[in-house]
Enzyme design. Structure first.
Site, PDB file in Angstrom:
ATOM      1  CB  THR A  70     -35.739  27.687 -33.463  1.00 16.34           C
ATOM      2  OG1 THR A  70     -36.680  28.715 -33.132  1.00 16.34           O
ATOM      3  CG2 THR A  70     -36.396  26.330 -33.262  1.00 16.34           C
ATOM      4  CD  GLN A 177     -37.270  38.964 -27.242  1.00 17.33           C
ATOM      5  OE1 GLN A 177     -37.020  40.164 -27.285  1.00 17.33           O
ATOM      6  NE2 GLN A 177     -37.903  38.346 -28.223  1.00 17.33           N
ATOM      7  CB  SER A 194     -32.398  34.413 -32.424  1.00 16.84           C
ATOM      8  OG  SER A 194     -32.879  34.416 -33.743  1.00 16.84           O
ATOM      9  CB  CYS A 320     -59.026  37.061 -29.584  1.00 15.79           C
ATOM     10  SG  CYS A 320     -59.901  36.975 -28.018  1.00 15.79           S
TER      11      CYS A 320
END
Length: 468
Positions: A70, A177, A194, A320
């Protein structure tokens, strides 16, 4: 207990563990000092930088180590925008970027900059032509992930980089990724990654800035890491990150092919065994270890808890499972179902037996959650009336789902649709943000016509016409 959430954070690679332990004894001194201990630390840091730069595909002096992926993204975006502030203050990003990119974009906009979000198709992929259309004379920077963190879709970075190069705009690539699987192709300008995504230790990011790219580090000046990442380098963690990146790259081709077979098995069998499921993301141009699917009529949080009870650790982009009750921005941008969303991302070494057991367990878990929520049976005929409907012969049917959270509004819509004749409409009143995405997605999956939404006295009214 099978851990299927490597996209969030991969287990520490054995090579990283060994390198971390070894460098704790050798890399504790200040690498900026000229004494023996400092020189030893500098050698470790330089060797790690060379190894990481080779994996990235850049020069060692173009690469800096940061405190996280980040931080690398933020430093890369702010430094690039500042370096090109005379060109303009326009930033281009895709709608499915990692939150670190989108948060940077929002901050840029709040300070007077402008931002264009490039839309994606239903697989989550951008169009190079759409990026070309978004660029303009005042564009200072464009950003594009190499592969999506939620659905695994691989982006056309090389093509977009060429479009940006032709327009004289630098391209920042978030390679978090994908970097463990291979270098990022194309003429990118800035790259961020990262370490904990490929099995390195947490707290290490990579920031590569090509020579010739205008870049102005932000914040107080610091002499370390070319001024791009202030503070004392965590040399043991950096060494472990570089060593593990080299190790995973050595096995990436073989392991990627093996995991792709297992993911293909999940993609195929889930669609066969679980009714009313949507497998999302590009089926071909994708990361080898990741698959995402969404299940109609399922509470995502309950589904994850039940899978955890069955000893499977997975993640979800479903609203949810979020305290904000807002669906994943990635799923929203793709226009796919968000309820009951499950992301399976296999770590290195995952066994076929664990994957087969997951496939065996999943249908029963989904069915139990649906039963608990009172969901309609798959391919069921007309159901009995619910909500505030008039009579079953009416061409207009209203379902009041105000105050009900996902997936209840969609469950009530599915029950109600059989109570109107073909050509009749069902209006769902809902104030759950997920309904804005899941009702149109349900219509797409079930062949019904979505007529749109409009404000209601409370919440929003979503109208659906019964086609069949």
């Amino acid at each position: 207990m099978p851990y299927f959430d490597a996209a969030s954070s991969a287990p520490l690679h054995p090579v990283a563990h060994q390198a971390l332990q070894a460098s704790l004894d050798e890399g504790w001194a200040d690498p900026a000092r000229l004494h023996r201990e400092g020189r030893r630390a500098r050698l470790l840091l330089d060797a790690a930088r060379e190894a990481a730069a080779e994996a990235v595909g850049c020069r060692p002096d173009e690469l800096s180590f940061t405190g996280s992926g980040t931080q690398a993204v933020h430093a890369g975006i702010y430094g690039s925008l500042s370096g090109r502030r005379r060109v303009g203050r326009h930033l281009v990003v895709s709608a499915v970027e990692h939150s670190s990119v989108l948060h940077s974009a929002a901050s840029h906009a709040s300070h007077g900059g402008t931002v264009t979000e490039v839309a994606v198709d239903r697989t989550g992929r951008v169009s190079p032509d759409a990026y070309a259309a978004a660029l303009r004379p005042g564009t200072a920077l464009a950003c594009l992930q190499s592969a999506n963190h939620e659905v695994g879709t691989v982006q056309p970075v090389a093509e977009v980089a060429e479009v940006c190069r032709a327009a004289g705009v630098p391209l920042l690539v978030d390679a978090a990724q994908s970097l463990g699987w291979g270098p990022v192709e194309g003429s990118w300008s800035v790259l961020a990654a990262s370490a904990h995504k490929w099995g390195g230790p947490a707290g290490v990011g990579l920031l590569a800035v090509r020579k010739g790219v205008r870049f102005a580090p932000q914040g107080p000046a610091d002499e370390r890491e070319s001024g791009r990442a202030p503070g004392f380098e965590n040399i043991p963690a950096v060494v472990a990150a570089a060593a593990s990146l080299r190790a995973v790259r050595a096995d990436a081709q073989a392991e990627g092919a093996r995991l792709r077979v297992l993911v293909d098995r999940i993609r195929g069998r889930v669609a066969e065994l679980v009714p009313d499921v949507e497998v999302v993301g590009d089926p071909v141009r994708r990361l080898p270890h990741l698959v995402t699917f969404s299940c109609l009529y399922v509470d995502g949080e309950t589904l994850l808890h039940e899978l955890d009870r069955a000893d499977f650790s997975v993640s979800s982009g479903s609203s949810c499972t979020s305290s904000t009750l807002t669906p994943s921005h990635v799923l929203r941008a793709m226009g796919v179902l968000s309820e009951g969303n499950v992301r399976v991302s296999l770590p290195l070494g995952t066994s076929a037996q664990d994957v087969d057991r997951f496939i065996e367990v999943l249908p029963g878990v989904v069915d139990s959650v649906r039963t608990r929520l009172g969901a309609p049976a798959a391919a069921a005929g007309p159901a009995v009336g619910v909500g505030s409907a008039a009579d079953a012969d009416s061409a207009e049917f209203t379902v009041d789902s105000l105050g009900r959270l996902c997936p209840i509004p969609v469950i009530e819509l599915a029950k109600a649709i059989g109570n109107v004749p073909v050509g009749g409409t069902v209006t769902v009143l809902a104030d759950d943000e997920a309904a804005r995405l899941d009702i149109p997605a349900w219509c797409e999956m079930r062949g019904q016509e979505y007529l749109g939404e409009h404000p209601a006295a409370a919440g929003t009214a979503y109208r659906v016409r019964r086609v069949g």
